[in-house]
Design a protein around this motif. Structure first.
Motif, PDB file in Angstrom:
ATOM      1  N   HIS A  87     -30.623  43.322 -35.925  1.00  0.00           N
ATOM      2  CA  HIS A  87     -31.398  42.697 -36.997  1.00  0.00           C
ATOM      3  C   HIS A  87     -30.536  42.499 -38.234  1.00  0.00           C
ATOM      4  N   ALA A  91     -29.559  38.833 -40.013  1.00  0.00           N
ATOM      5  CA  ALA A  91     -29.835  38.581 -41.435  1.00  0.00           C
ATOM      6  C   ALA A  91     -28.555  38.285 -42.207  1.00  0.00           C
ATOM      7  N   THR A 130     -36.120  35.316 -38.092  1.00  0.00           N
ATOM      8  CA  THR A 130     -36.469  36.113 -39.272  1.00  0.00           C
ATOM      9  C   THR A 130     -37.902  36.630 -39.164  1.00  0.00           C
ATOM     10  N   ALA A 131     -38.814  35.745 -38.770  1.00  0.00           N
ATOM     11  CA  ALA A 131     -40.213  36.155 -38.590  1.00  0.00           C
ATOM     12  C   ALA A 131     -40.350  37.123 -37.417  1.00  0.00           C
ATOM     13  N   GLU A 134     -39.255  40.638 -38.343  1.00  0.00           N
ATOM     14  CA  GLU A 134     -40.227  41.259 -39.240  1.00  0.00           C
ATOM     15  C   GLU A 134     -41.414  41.814 -38.442  1.00  0.00           C
ATOM     16  N   LYS A 135     -41.874  41.077 -37.446  1.00  0.00           N
ATOM     17  CA  LYS A 135     -42.975  41.560 -36.612  1.00  0.00           C
ATOM     18  C   LYS A 135     -42.571  42.803 -35.828  1.00  0.00           C
ATOM     19  N   GLU A 137     -40.309  45.014 -36.748  1.00  0.00           N
ATOM     20  CA  GLU A 137     -40.125  46.140 -37.657  1.00  0.00           C
ATOM     21  C   GLU A 137     -41.434  46.654 -38.253  1.00  0.00           C
ATOM     22  N   LEU A 138     -42.419  45.760 -38.405  1.00  0.00           N
ATOM     23  CA  LEU A 138     -43.676  46.157 -39.041  1.00  0.00           C
ATOM     24  C   LEU A 138     -44.774  46.530 -38.052  1.00  0.00           C
TER      25      LEU A 138
END
Length: 248
Positions: A87, A91, A130-131, A134-135, A137-138
């Motif tokens: 990740h 980034a 990127t999206a 984020e999914k 990681e969250l």
């Protein structure tokens, strides 16, 4: 190759494209003025040559990839490794590749219109990845950490509880397929990341970085699809129901 004050910058970048990041960081032109020696440029720009040479030695001494026994790692450790290595890499490299692609499209896009298609595909991939990260990681990775904590504590989830990993994993795997197809198109358009014979160093570095990005993505997807995801699904199932046994 030996790296010292007499090393020609353009030749070094052509030999190992990772060194382009060092020169870019120090504001050294490795493309149009790449025919100069490191010592000459450092003298002209009044740069301390020693740390630059150290950075170049460090980056060229590091293997491009290494083999790890990821299949025996704890799930939370593997998830954390994916975040820290893959990740973070994505980034970090997205803005760099955006800038390189912008430059090569402006300079070479008329003669090589496929560059515009490659840039568009990469822009779409960058937004989706990127999206996607984020999914993970969250939503997904916190659930995986929760599974590990339950295992370590000898606890279970409620009997008959709905899986909280299978649905997000199915979504992630679908997105993996989408990005894999996108990079297959980029590889095809770039002749498998082979620049034209008369390409400048920026053109060559752009293709090399795209290939590196693709290779990292392949490793990233492999770790998730083939190791992390199936093990997470299996582990969650062993913890659902009062009669379950914690695997040894």
């Amino acid at each position: 190759m030996e790296i010292n004050e007499n090393t020609i910058i353009g030749q070094l970048v052509a030999t190992d494209y990772r060194t382009a990041d060092v020169f870019r960081h120090h504001g050294i032109d490795f493309c149009c003025k790449g025919n100069r020696a490191i010592g000459q440029v450092c003298t002209e720009k009044k740069l301390d040559m020693a740390p630059i040479l150290n950075e170049l030695h460090d980056i060229t001494a590091t293997p491009v990839c290494s083999i790890q026994t990821y299949h025996i790692w704890p799930l939370d450790q593997l998830a954390e490794h994916i975040v820290r290595k893959h990740h973070h890499y994505v980034a970090q490299k997205i803005p760099v590749l955006h800038e390189y692609l912008r430059k090569v499209c402006q300079v070479h896009g008329q003669q090589h219109p496929e560059l515009w298609q490659i840039a568009a595909l990469f822009t779409a991939a960058a937004a989706e990845l990127t999206a996607h990260m984020e999914k993970e990681e969250l939503i997904l990775f916190p659930r995986i950490r929760e599974i590990v904590k339950k295992q370590e504590a000898g606890e279970y989830f409620e009997s008959g509880a709905v899986s909280k990993v299978e649905k997000p994993i199915a979504v992630m795997m679908g997105e993996h397929d989408q990005e894999g197809e996108r990079f297959r198109k980029i590889a095809e358009l770039s002749n498998n990341y082979t620049p034209p014979e008369n390409a400048c160093n920026t053109y060559r570095v752009t293709y090399a970085l795209l290939k590196e990005f693709q290779d990292d993505l392949h490793q990233h997807i492999h770790l998730e699809n083939n190791i992390l995801f199936p093990k997470a699904i299996a582990a969650e199932k062993t913890l659902t129901g009062s009669s379950c046994k914690i695997p040894s």
